[in-house]
Motif scaffolding. Sequence first.
Motif, short mmCIF file in Angstrom:
data_model
loop_
_atom_site.label_atom_id
_atom_site.label_comp_id
_atom_site.label_asym_id
_atom_site.label_seq_id
_atom_site.Cartn_x
_atom_site.Cartn_y
_atom_site.Cartn_z
N VAL A 190 49.26 35.27 53.63
CA VAL A 190 48.53 36.08 52.24
C VAL A 190 49.58 35.64 51.57
O VAL A 190 51.03 36.04 51.79
CB VAL A 190 49.01 37.22 53.29
N ALA A 191 49.26 36.05 49.98
CA ALA A 191 50.45 36.11 49.27
C ALA A 191 49.49 38.26 48.02
O ALA A 191 48.95 38.41 48.64
CB ALA A 191 50.74 35.71 48.35
N ASP A 192 50.98 38.78 48.45
CA ASP A 192 50.83 39.01 47.40
C ASP A 192 52.20 40.11 46.89
O ASP A 192 53.20 39.65 46.81
CB ASP A 192 50.41 41.15 48.50
N ILE A 193 51.50 40.84 45.38
CA ILE A 193 52.71 41.51 44.37
C ILE A 193 53.56 42.50 45.23
O ILE A 193 54.56 43.32 44.39
CB ILE A 193 52.31 41.81 43.48
N ASN A 194 53.06 43.30 46.41
CA ASN A 194 53.45 43.75 46.23
C ASN A 194 53.62 44.38 48.48
O ASN A 194 53.15 43.83 49.34
CB ASN A 194 52.15 45.52 46.42
N ASP A 195 55.64 44.39 48.05
CA ASP A 195 55.66 43.92 49.68
C ASP A 195 55.43 44.88 50.41
O ASP A 195 55.66 44.62 51.75
CB ASP A 195 57.32 44.40 49.61
N HIS A 196 54.89 46.51 50.16
CA HIS A 196 54.79 46.74 51.27
C HIS A 196 52.78 46.39 51.71
O HIS A 196 53.17 46.79 53.37
CB HIS A 196 54.36 48.63 51.02
N VAL A 209 53.50 34.60 52.71
CA VAL A 209 53.66 33.09 51.80
C VAL A 209 53.75 33.83 49.87
O VAL A 209 53.62 34.44 49.54
CB VAL A 209 52.18 32.67 51.07
N ALA A 210 55.03 33.04 48.93
CA ALA A 210 55.05 32.78 47.96
C ALA A 210 54.15 33.00 47.18
O ALA A 210 53.00 32.59 46.87
CB ALA A 210 56.33 32.35 47.25
N ILE A 211 54.25 34.41 45.61
CA ILE A 211 52.98 34.26 44.87
C ILE A 211 52.21 33.02 44.26
O ILE A 211 51.71 32.58 44.19
CB ILE A 211 53.44 35.61 44.33
N ASP A 212 53.42 31.94 44.25
CA ASP A 212 52.77 31.07 43.32
C ASP A 212 52.54 30.18 43.92
O ASP A 212 52.36 28.82 43.35
CB ASP A 212 54.61 30.75 42.27
N ASN A 213 52.97 30.04 45.19
CA ASN A 213 52.43 29.61 46.06
C ASN A 213 50.83 29.37 46.50
O ASN A 213 50.84 27.77 47.44
CB ASN A 213 53.41 28.50 47.00
N ILE A 214 50.29 30.03 46.71
CA ILE A 214 49.17 30.47 47.72
C ILE A 214 48.10 30.22 46.98
O ILE A 214 47.24 29.12 47.73
CB ILE A 214 49.07 31.86 47.87
N VAL A 215 48.04 29.74 45.77
CA VAL A 215 46.61 28.79 45.64
C VAL A 215 46.48 27.53 46.17
O VAL A 215 45.49 26.82 46.41
CB VAL A 215 46.84 28.50 43.35
N SER A 216 48.15 26.43 46.03
CA SER A 216 48.15 25.55 46.29
C SER A 216 48.78 25.19 47.45
O SER A 216 49.01 24.25 48.08
CB SER A 216 49.12 24.13 45.18
N ASP A 270 48.37 24.94 51.65
CA ASP A 270 47.71 23.82 52.58
C ASP A 270 46.95 24.22 53.33
O ASP A 270 47.42 24.71 54.49
CB ASP A 270 48.51 22.67 53.31
N ALA A 271 45.53 24.53 53.14
CA ALA A 271 44.60 26.02 53.81
C ALA A 271 43.23 24.84 54.16
O ALA A 271 42.81 24.09 52.92
CB ALA A 271 44.87 26.54 53.09
N ASP A 272 42.36 25.65 54.65
CA ASP A 272 41.03 25.03 54.52
C ASP A 272 40.43 25.41 53.75
O ASP A 272 39.21 25.84 53.22
CB ASP A 272 40.06 25.21 55.61
N VAL A 273 40.78 27.13 53.51
CA VAL A 273 40.21 28.86 53.14
C VAL A 273 41.46 28.91 52.20
O VAL A 273 41.52 28.81 52.42
CB VAL A 273 39.11 29.25 53.72
N PHE A 274 40.64 28.93 50.48
CA PHE A 274 41.91 29.99 49.71
C PHE A 274 40.42 30.70 49.38
O PHE A 274 39.40 30.94 48.94
CB PHE A 274 41.95 28.98 48.05
N ALA A 275 41.14 31.94 49.89
CA ALA A 275 40.39 33.03 49.48
C ALA A 275 40.90 34.47 48.72
O ALA A 275 42.04 34.82 48.60
CB ALA A 275 40.16 34.39 50.73
N PRO A 276 40.45 34.34 47.24
CA PRO A 276 40.96 35.53 46.43
C PRO A 276 40.57 36.66 46.82
O PRO A 276 39.21 36.61 46.82
CB PRO A 276 40.28 34.60 44.81
N CYS A 277 41.40 37.01 47.19
CA CYS A 277 41.24 38.94 47.49
C CYS A 277 41.97 39.71 46.49
O CYS A 277 42.63 40.65 47.12
CB CYS A 277 41.43 38.88 48.62
N ALA A 278 42.34 39.30 45.51
CA ALA A 278 43.23 40.91 44.78
C ALA A 278 42.28 40.57 42.88
O ALA A 278 41.63 41.36 43.00
CB ALA A 278 44.55 39.59 43.96
#
Length: 354
Positions: A201-207, A220-227, A229-237
């Motif tokens: 997971v990546a989020d701008i909110n540490d909590h 995962v760092a915010i800037d790395n989540i799109v790239s 290495d995963a089977d599925v990218f799940a945008p939930c923001a």
Amino acid sequence: MDITLSPSYDNHENVVFMDDAETGLQAIIAIHNTNLGPAVGGCRMFPYADKSEALEDVLRLSRGMTYKSALAGLPMGGGKAVIIGDPSHQKTPAMLSKMGQFIDSLNGQYISAEDSGTNVSDLKLMAQETEYVLGVNDQQEFGGDPSPLTAHGIFCGIQASLEHKFGRASLNGSRIAIQGAGAVGRSLAKKLIDAGAEVFVADINDHNIRAAQDLGAQAVAIDNIVSFDADVFAPCAMGAVINDVTITKLSAAIVAGGANNQLAVPQHGEMLRKRGVLYAPDFVINAGGIIEICRQYQNASVDDCYAQIEKIGSTLTQIFEQSSEQKVCTSLVAEQIAEQNFSHKAASKISSAA
Ligand code: NAD
């Protein structure tokens, strides 16, 4: 303001403005289409720069609700409300009561629910002024915060996507990268981890990141989540996360998540298809919350509600198969099926009136 000039006008049935000096309420209700039933959609509160920006958002969102309900097989049309203001400090009980009166003035043509910037407590204040508000029964097994059931629908959609792309519906060992560990993202993470997936997971909110880590997800760092290495990218923001820049960075073979309006422009659906990325259209996969709200309106049982949400998987499979056969992107196939559903009803309305 001439709303017909707006790029998102799309023949909305009704758009109503409220400007109340006494409470400070500045709001817009947009009703896109009621062929299938009353227009249902959440009430968003956001610090829009001005009324034009709010108008664009409400028109785009209400149109999306027509398509979402039509594809989920609900007897509901599409509508949405927006309140202009910062929910962190501009929301007052008087403003929310006035919003309830505003909704009531449409006599059930529009039924409201929660959206970003509003919560169950806000809806309860509106519901004191109108019966046309859903999602206020937080004491019941369902009928409160829709996020867990939205996540349940996304979970079913991810299974259908894995099955179509890799021939395996099992999540065991799958790697899922979730952007946004908020209400939907965390609920989804929990289900995926329980099913044996590795979740990042990546989020701008540490909590929110820490809360997801407590469930077993890895940060995962915010800037790395799109790239990532995963089977599925799940945008939930947020929306527009699939754009000219991110498409070239994606490493996942599947995009399947809960955020609304994931494609920055419709053409990105075709760009994903050409790159061999399977896209689960957002308005299909994230319909769990609206299904819950509709089933509550119909006094359905919790089991019925789950059964209908689980159909999101088979609806997506139908869309994926049609997309492969016709060589047309999944988002366009989904829009065409929705349009058939709500236009067909319009035709039968006309013939029964004749
Ligand atoms: P939320 O506000 O609880 O969570 C959103 C999360 O995204 C927050 O934790 C926020 O910090 C994070 N975020 C914001 N910008 C980010 C960025 N650039 N990178 C990474 N993280 C970022 O909202 P939610 O209810 O979980 O909804 C998430 C998405 O799903 C929204 O697009 C919403 O419109 C959509 N959606 C929600 C529901 C529902 O039932 N809640 C239903 C349908 C669609």
